[in-house]
Design an enzyme around this catalytic site. Structure first.
Site, short mmCIF file in Angstrom:
data_model
loop_
_atom_site.label_atom_id
_atom_site.label_comp_id
_atom_site.label_asym_id
_atom_site.label_seq_id
_atom_site.Cartn_x
_atom_site.Cartn_y
_atom_site.Cartn_z
NE ARG A 213 -2.44 0.75 3.63
CZ ARG A 213 -2.46 1.84 4.39
NH1 ARG A 213 -3.06 2.94 3.95
NH2 ARG A 213 -1.91 1.85 5.59
NE ARG B 67 -3.56 -2.98 -1.75
CZ ARG B 67 -2.97 -3.26 -0.59
NH1 ARG B 67 -3.36 -2.65 0.52
NH2 ARG B 67 -1.99 -4.13 -0.54
NE ARG C 283 18.89 -15.96 33.88
CZ ARG C 283 18.09 -15.05 33.30
NH1 ARG C 283 16.93 -14.74 33.87
NH2 ARG C 283 18.44 -14.46 32.19
#
Length: 442
Positions: free
Chosen positions: A47, A106, A196
């Site tokens: 667009r 479009r 961890r």
């Protein structure tokens, strides 16, 4: 299935480093296309409006309009029966056509800020009933390569999946968001703080990269889905996953694209000969005339240094002047002596004359770089392995060039293109070294 996909993707991402590999890949892609008779369409949504960067899709990134990177990969893959750009903007349409794509203009209904990608794809499918499989490629994924598209499409054509999308592996520890002053405490979402893991001990997580989505027509039309049915993912390595949303991403993406972007099937491994127009490329295109009638031109020292860098790396540089706007012989001689280059005068069809020089050196145009700046240069810009124009070149020349400099003619454009040529040479050398390592280890 996860480990199998990772292996398949990693194998597919081995760089195609020479002409033989490229030809073999093209032949294989044609086989994949022919084996499945369904109409496969690539569709890039572009667009004109962009909240982050105005006209982002046509802004030049590493010498090419942003949308041009994915269009080049889609067209060169030869996997698709048609390649489309869906747009509402005239300039985007021109670039799409120049890249070999068709244009879906479009409607206003799907060109609003509130319109979704799915809205536009559904309109495209409705207006093109021959299409069976749609590959929606994001225009802001400039490191897309044909082998990514091939690997993903094979999951549909050879393994029977209904939809396939691109993912990238991330190693991010995620925590729950809490509202300010709520009194809530955050908590870990994908890790145990008491244990961890090290990065090398953790596979990470797969996240949508947004690069592309393959979908069967029925899912789009009947269920309004881009991901559905029998779903699979195609994993793209992180270095190829570049998405541009805000201005701060642009310089980072440019460096990534220069290293990992797809520059086309015919990108030379090593340039051996370069032609460069003096007027408009090496100079600003202006000629200064003294009272006595002497001609003078201004040449940027950054550009002359670039020529010497190329010569040091074994690239022969030839400078061109046009018979349509000739320099004085004495001035040509001065430029030649100053830069250590032969200066050649060419006519209205430079390609005809330069073809002889290329053959004399037992080269092909794939081994040649060409820098031009006007309509008469278009043929040479098209056939050269690497070609470039300054940023102030006319549109007709820009559309033919493989690289559009950010610098103006006579103000660093030559230096910029020379750096690009030398970068490609370093990439080729690095790949050759990697190939040797691979052969030794195997």
């Amino acid at each position: 299935m996860s480990s199998r996909k990772r292996v398949a993707a990693a194998a597919g991402e081995q760089h195609q480093s020479n002409g033989a590999k490229s030809s073999a890949a093209a032949a294989e892609n044609k086989r994949i296309k022919a084996a499945d008779k369904r109409h496969k369409a690539a569709l890039i949504l572009a667009r004109g409006g962009s909240k982050g960067i105005p006209l982002k899709n046509v802004k030049t990134l590493a010498g090419t309009p942003l949308i041009g990177w994915v269009l080049r990969a889609a067209v060169d893959s030869e996997l698709f029966d048609s390649v489309w750009v869906s747009t509402d903007h005239d300039n985007i349409e021109k670039i799409a056509l120049s890249c070999g794509a068709r244009v879906h203009r479009r409607s206003a209904e799907v060109s609003k800020d509130s319109s979704t990608s799915l809205d536009t794809i559904q309109e495209f499918v409705r207006l093109n009933p021959e299409v069976d499989i749609v590959c929606n490629i994001q225009a802001t994924s400039p490191c897309l390569h044909p082998f990514h598209l091939k690997g993903a499409l094979q999951l549909i054509t050879e393994q029977g999946y209904d939809s396939v999308f691109a993912v990238v592996r991330r190693h991010h520890f995620r925590w729950q968001e809490v509202k300010k002053d709520s009194g809530e405490l955050t908590r870990p979402l994908n890790l145990d703080p008491c244990n961890r893991p090290r990065r090398q001990d953790w596979d990470g997580e797969l996240c949508e990269s947004g690069s592309f989505y393959f979908t069967r027509r029925e899912l789009i039309e009947d269920q309004g889905l881009l991901q559905g049915g029998k779903v699979a993912y195609y994993e793209v390595r992180p270095e190829y996953s570049v998405d541009i949303d805000v201005d701060i991403d642009w310089p980072v993406a440019e460096q990534r694209v220069l290293r990992y972007g797809y520059f086309g099937r015919d990108t030379p491994e090593v340039v051996k000969l370069m032609f460069c127009n003096v007027s408009g490329c090496l100079t600003e295109g202006r000629i200064f005339l003294s009272v006595s009638g002497e001609e003078m031109v201004s040449i940027n020292t950054r550009d002359t240094a670039a020529i010497r860098k190329l010569q040091k790396e074994g690239v022969e540089v030839m400078l061109l002047t046009s018979s349509l706007d000739p320099f004085e012989e004495a001035l040509c001689q001065k430029v030649s002596e100053r830069l250590g280059c032969e200066v050649l005068r060419v006519g209205e069809q430079p390609l005809d004359e330069l073809e002889t020089l290329v053959k004399e050196r037992k080269l092909s145009w794939k081994d040649v770089a060409f820098m031009g700046n006007d309509e008469i240069d278009v043929q040479c810009l098209n056939v050269a392995g690497l070609s470039a124009v300054p940023s102030d070149a006319p549109v007709v020349a820009k559309n033919a060039a493989k690289y559009i400099c950010t610098a103006l003619g006579g103000k660093g454009a030559m230096r910029e293109f020379a750096e690009h040529i030398l970068l490609q040479k370093r990439k080729a050398k690095s790949q050759l070294e990697q190939d040797r390592i691979d052969l030794t280890s195997s």
